[in-house]
Design a protein around this motif. Structure first.
Motif, short mmCIF file in Angstrom:
data_model
loop_
_atom_site.label_atom_id
_atom_site.label_comp_id
_atom_site.label_asym_id
_atom_site.label_seq_id
_atom_site.Cartn_x
_atom_site.Cartn_y
_atom_site.Cartn_z
N VAL A 53 0.54 -1.12 0.04
CA VAL A 53 -0.11 0.02 0.05
C VAL A 53 0.80 1.36 -0.09
N SER A 54 2.13 1.09 0.60
CA SER A 54 2.97 2.35 0.46
C SER A 54 3.33 2.59 -0.94
N LYS A 55 3.53 1.41 -1.61
CA LYS A 55 3.96 1.74 -3.04
C LYS A 55 2.85 2.42 -3.86
N ILE A 56 1.71 2.11 -3.45
CA ILE A 56 0.47 2.66 -4.18
C ILE A 56 0.20 4.24 -3.66
N LEU A 57 0.34 4.40 -2.38
CA LEU A 57 0.39 5.72 -1.95
C LEU A 57 1.26 6.78 -2.45
N ALA A 58 2.61 6.30 -2.47
CA ALA A 58 3.71 7.06 -2.92
C ALA A 58 3.55 7.56 -4.54
N ILE B 226 -2.31 7.41 13.50
CA ILE B 226 -3.79 7.02 13.37
C ILE B 226 -3.89 5.58 13.15
N LEU B 227 -4.57 4.76 13.89
CA LEU B 227 -4.87 3.25 13.68
C LEU B 227 -5.75 3.01 12.49
N LEU B 228 -5.49 2.22 11.54
CA LEU B 228 -6.16 1.84 10.40
C LEU B 228 -6.13 0.40 10.14
N ASP B 229 -7.19 -0.32 10.49
CA ASP B 229 -7.51 -1.74 10.28
C ASP B 229 -7.98 -1.87 8.85
N ASN B 230 -7.14 -2.65 8.08
CA ASN B 230 -7.34 -2.77 6.60
C ASN B 230 -7.88 -4.38 6.30
N GLY B 231 -8.38 -4.79 7.33
CA GLY B 231 -8.61 -6.43 7.21
C GLY B 231 -9.85 -6.58 6.16
N GLU C 243 -6.59 4.89 -0.38
CA GLU C 243 -7.64 5.89 -0.43
C GLU C 243 -7.78 6.41 1.09
N ALA C 244 -7.94 5.19 2.04
CA ALA C 244 -7.98 5.85 3.53
C ALA C 244 -6.75 6.52 3.88
N MET C 245 -5.76 6.21 3.39
CA MET C 245 -4.62 7.04 4.05
C MET C 245 -4.46 8.38 3.53
N ILE C 246 -4.91 8.74 2.08
CA ILE C 246 -5.07 9.63 1.57
C ILE C 246 -5.99 10.61 2.40
N ALA C 247 -7.21 10.25 2.72
CA ALA C 247 -8.02 10.64 3.38
C ALA C 247 -7.52 11.28 4.91
N ILE C 248 -6.74 10.51 5.37
CA ILE C 248 -6.04 10.74 6.70
C ILE C 248 -5.24 11.73 6.52
N CYS C 249 -4.43 11.91 5.42
CA CYS C 249 -3.60 13.14 5.25
C CYS C 249 -4.20 14.45 4.89
N GLU C 250 -5.24 14.12 4.16
CA GLU C 250 -6.22 15.26 3.72
C GLU C 250 -6.78 15.92 5.05
N LYS C 251 -7.24 15.43 5.97
CA LYS C 251 -7.81 15.59 7.20
C LYS C 251 -6.99 16.40 8.06
N LYS C 252 -5.60 16.00 7.96
CA LYS C 252 -4.52 16.81 8.80
C LYS C 252 -4.04 17.84 8.17
N PHE C 253 -3.99 17.87 6.81
CA PHE C 253 -3.37 18.86 5.90
C PHE C 253 -4.35 18.99 4.85
N PRO C 254 -5.32 19.68 4.87
CA PRO C 254 -6.33 20.15 3.72
C PRO C 254 -5.66 20.51 2.64
N GLY C 255 -5.89 19.93 1.50
CA GLY C 255 -5.29 20.52 0.18
C GLY C 255 -4.01 20.27 -0.13
N VAL D 178 2.75 12.77 9.22
CA VAL D 178 1.54 11.99 9.28
C VAL D 178 2.11 10.66 9.74
N LYS D 179 1.63 10.13 10.62
CA LYS D 179 1.93 8.66 11.20
C LYS D 179 0.38 7.63 11.10
N ILE D 180 0.66 6.40 10.39
CA ILE D 180 -0.44 5.58 10.31
C ILE D 180 0.08 4.18 10.94
N PHE D 181 -0.75 3.86 11.50
CA PHE D 181 -0.48 2.18 12.19
C PHE D 181 -1.53 1.32 11.38
N LEU D 182 -0.88 0.68 10.64
CA LEU D 182 -1.77 -0.39 9.72
C LEU D 182 -1.80 -1.77 10.32
#
Length: 225
Positions: free
Chosen positions: A19-24, A196-201, A210-222, A139-143
């Motif tokens: 998912v990190s590769k996709i996000l990057a 932020i805890l993210l359970d992707n089960g 997409e969920a990670m981008i939403a987390i980033c967007e919430k903290k840093f709008p735009g 941004v820190k995410i615990f997956l």
């Protein structure tokens, strides 16, 4: 547009690397697979027959290691050799937790990882990114996901090349790695207080990104505009 530093931590099989590769890629960021770096050290130690922590630390400090982006994955180059094809075997997986728990090894690897992350616009994944490597990451995410779910993912990855492995074997190995990673003395696996805890089960890789981008967007709008 602000270039963020994004730290993704979590246990084995949570899908951090994929998912990190996709996000990057989605963000146009650099992806640094820290787990692959520890796997490369483990591979080199196994190849040389080293088991003593002091010897493995000395070997690690002497390695000429660099990471390069590739079309399909980050490539780890050690002493001029691309070791990427050799670092995800069951043998390496069975020893990487104990090698990565060696203090001298972690110190050497953290220094390399921090240099890579200095300019921002980077996604790092591992087990102690948000707590040790980049404690000031934007941004820190615990997956995470259940042990069974993570073992099933790993089983599907390995079954073609390693038909001798059973789901039960892999589930036991995942549980063992969870225990070792979370109980090691130096930089144990744990969720950073501000992660932020993210359970992707129940999520696909794309859905997780997409969920990670939403987390980033919430903290840093735009931030991604």
């Amino acid at each position: 547009m602000r270039k963020l530093s994004i730290a993704i931590d979590g246990p084995a099989g949570a899908g951090k690397s994929s998912v990190s590769k996709i996000l990057a890629s989605r963000l146009g960021y650099t992806y640094l697979d820290t787990g692959a770096m520890y796997r490369a050290v483990t591979y080199e130690a196994l190849k040389k027959g080293l088991t003593d922590p002091a010897e493995i630390t000395a070997m690690t400090k002497a390695l000429d290691m660099e990471v390069k982006p590739g079309m399909d994955a980050m490539h780890v180059i050690v002493d001029g050799e691309d070791v990427t094809p050799f670092i995800r075997t069951p043998e390496v997986s069975g020893h990487v937790s104990e090698v990565s728990a060696i203090g001298g090894v972690r110190t050497a690897m953290v220094a390399i990882q921090r240099r890579q992350a200095e300019k921002g616009g980077i996604v790092l994944d591992g087990r102690d990114i948000g707590t040790t490597v980049l404690p000031k990451a934007d941004v820190k995410i615990f997956l995470t996901a259940s042990v069974h779910t993570r073992a099933l993912r790993r089983f599907k990855e390995l079954e073609a090349q390693h038909p001798e492995l059973s789901l039960e074997d892999i589930e036991a190995d995942v549980a063992k790695r969870d225990y070792m990673d979370s109980h090691r003395e130096i930089s144990p696996l744990k969720q950073a207080e501000d992660a932020i805890l993210l359970d992707n089960g129940d999520l696909t890789l794309e859905g997780t990104a997409e969920a990670m981008i939403a987390i980033c967007e919430k903290k840093f709008p735009g931030f991604s505009k």
